[in-house]
Design a protein around this motif. Structure first.
Motif, PDB file in Angstrom:
ATOM      1  N   PHE A 171       0.845  -1.195   0.000  1.00 34.97           N
ATOM      2  CA  PHE A 171       0.000   0.000   0.000  1.00 34.97           C
ATOM      3  C   PHE A 171       0.882   1.246   0.000  1.00 34.97           C
ATOM      4  O   PHE A 171       0.990   1.968   1.001  1.00 34.97           O
ATOM      5  N   VAL A 172       1.537   1.467  -1.125  1.00 30.75           N
ATOM      6  CA  VAL A 172       2.450   2.603  -1.281  1.00 30.75           C
ATOM      7  C   VAL A 172       2.048   3.370  -2.539  1.00 30.75           C
ATOM      8  O   VAL A 172       1.319   2.860  -3.386  1.00 30.75           O
ATOM      9  N   GLU A 173       2.549   4.595  -2.664  1.00 27.24           N
ATOM     10  CA  GLU A 173       2.227   5.395  -3.841  1.00 27.24           C
ATOM     11  C   GLU A 173       2.929   4.872  -5.088  1.00 27.24           C
ATOM     12  O   GLU A 173       2.362   4.850  -6.169  1.00 27.24           O
ATOM     13  N   ASN A 174       4.188   4.444  -4.918  1.00 23.57           N
ATOM     14  CA  ASN A 174       4.968   3.982  -6.063  1.00 23.57           C
ATOM     15  C   ASN A 174       5.480   2.572  -5.804  1.00 23.57           C
ATOM     16  O   ASN A 174       6.471   2.366  -5.101  1.00 23.57           O
ATOM     17  N   HIS A 216      -4.469   1.408  -3.984  1.00 24.48           N
ATOM     18  CA  HIS A 216      -5.349   2.582  -3.970  1.00 24.48           C
ATOM     19  C   HIS A 216      -5.370   3.265  -5.342  1.00 24.48           C
ATOM     20  O   HIS A 216      -4.836   4.361  -5.530  1.00 24.48           O
ATOM     21  N   LEU A 217      -6.030   2.613  -6.281  1.00 23.28           N
ATOM     22  CA  LEU A 217      -6.055   3.121  -7.653  1.00 23.28           C
ATOM     23  C   LEU A 217      -6.828   4.419  -7.800  1.00 23.28           C
ATOM     24  O   LEU A 217      -6.648   5.137  -8.787  1.00 23.28           O
ATOM     25  N   ALA A 218      -7.680   4.734  -6.838  1.00 21.07           N
ATOM     26  CA  ALA A 218      -8.495   5.946  -6.955  1.00 21.07           C
ATOM     27  C   ALA A 218      -7.708   7.214  -6.614  1.00 21.07           C
ATOM     28  O   ALA A 218      -8.214   8.321  -6.807  1.00 21.07           O
ATOM     29  N   ARG A 225      -1.942   3.319 -10.935  1.00 23.52           N
ATOM     30  CA  ARG A 225      -3.047   3.981 -11.646  1.00 23.52           C
ATOM     31  C   ARG A 225      -2.520   4.656 -12.905  1.00 23.52           C
ATOM     32  O   ARG A 225      -3.077   4.504 -13.998  1.00 23.52           O
ATOM     33  N   GLN A 226      -1.459   5.407 -12.740  1.00 19.79           N
ATOM     34  CA  GLN A 226      -0.869   6.137 -13.865  1.00 19.79           C
ATOM     35  C   GLN A 226      -0.396   5.179 -14.953  1.00 19.79           C
ATOM     36  O   GLN A 226      -0.570   5.449 -16.151  1.00 19.79           O
ATOM     37  N   MET A 259     -13.023  -1.315 -10.449  1.00 22.81           N
ATOM     38  CA  MET A 259     -13.425  -1.686 -11.797  1.00 22.81           C
ATOM     39  C   MET A 259     -12.682  -0.767 -12.768  1.00 22.81           C
ATOM     40  O   MET A 259     -12.773   0.460 -12.664  1.00 22.81           O
ATOM     41  N   VAL A 260     -11.944  -1.372 -13.686  1.00 24.68           N
ATOM     42  CA  VAL A 260     -11.186  -0.632 -14.693  1.00 24.68           C
ATOM     43  C   VAL A 260     -11.770  -0.980 -16.050  1.00 24.68           C
ATOM     44  O   VAL A 260     -11.846  -2.161 -16.419  1.00 24.68           O
TER      45      VAL A 260
END
Length: 297
Positions: A171-174, A216-218, A225-226, A259-260
């Protein structure tokens, strides 16, 4: 010939026309859900989420309330476990092909764990055109979950659904720069998912990737996400439908179930239909609530 217009008959005709249109719309809609059932076992009192008969009854009632045509499941122990909530008389069940992994001792109750696999349940009326078990996801680590790519026919259209359950703990940003062991596994799975999707025609075909991403894709700053949204720089081929949603878990408001969608499927989505279905009881039936979305094709 003289046509006589009667106000009551005209109103009745309008009502019948509206009802017909409504029935046609409902016939073309497709309601899809994703639900992590938290260590769903085949027997009472088994596994890390030991349940009794009443708990299984409540799970069946909850599943029926979703009114879904297809449900992507995560953390199911076996076919028999799935059938306790989704009777085989009503559903087509597609289980993960992954071989059983060694069990471990559950932290909470010290019982032996059951298997954690992914599965699809599909209404009997829906035609399944193909199933592809993506075993590469499970190659990242012993016990890791594979993914299932399901192809169905709906109203003459080919719909692709990909059920994933990625490695927990990253659960990290990158995820690419983290040295956490969980992120090393997650990175392998994330890169394989991107490679698999990159080979698809996301600009023209109907694609839905759903499940427990454990990420945390949102969040706008999230690297995964990117990466997903930049699979094609020429067009916005993917969209994350769970933006601006909160999960149902009181301790963890940022959703990890997502959902993607490819662009064609996004255009068929009813945005207001995307939400988490909270449990009636304060004692949660699972540590995840089901996520649904409805598509009008």
């Amino acid at each position: 010939m003289k046509i006589i217009k009667h106000p009551h008959l005209t109103s009745l005709a309008l009502l019948l026309f509206a009802a017909l249109n409504s029935n046609l719309a409902n016939a073309k809609s497709l309601r899809v859900a994703s639900w992590n059932t938290e260590h769903l076992a085949a027997h009472n009192g088994a596994g890390c989420k030991a349940r009794d008969t009443e708990s299984y009854t409540q799970m069946r009632q909850y599943a029926q309330s979703l009114d879904a045509d297809i449900i992507a499941l995560q953390e199911v122990g076996s076919l028999a476990a799935v059938e306790r909530v989704f009777p085989a008389s009503q559903w087509q069940i597609i289980m993960s092909s992954r071989t059983d992994s060694p069990s471990y001792t559950c932290r909470e109750n010290k019982l032996a764990s059951t298997q954690q696999k992914v599965a699809f349940v599909v209404k009997k009326s829906i035609l399944i055109k193909g199933v592809n078990h993506l075993t590469e996801f499970a190659d990242a680590k012993v016990g890791a979950r594979e993914a299932i790519h399901l192809q169905i026919d709906h109203e003459g259209k080919n719909i692709n659904l990909l059920n994933v359950h990625l490695k927990s703990g990253c659960f990290v940003e990158n995820y690419k720069t983290s040295t956490k062991s969980s992120c090393v596994v997650f990175k392998q799975q994330a890169e394989y998912l991107q490679t698999y999707l990159y080979k698809q025609n996301l600009a023209k075909d109907y694609w839905l990737v759903l499940g427990d991403f454990n990420h945390h894709l949102a969040k706008e700053e999230n690297r995964f996400r990117q990466d997903l949204l930049s699979l094609s720089t020429s067009q916005q081929n993917l969209n994350i439908a769970t933006d601006n949603l909160q999960s149902c878990h009181p301790k963890y408001p940022d959703p990890i179930d997502h959902m993607v969608l490819s662009k064609p499927l996004e255009q068929a989505l009813t945005p207001s239909s995307v939400h988490f279905h909270h449990y009636d009881s304060p004692l949660m039936l699972s540590d995840h609530c089901a996520l649904t979305g409805q598509f009008n094709l």
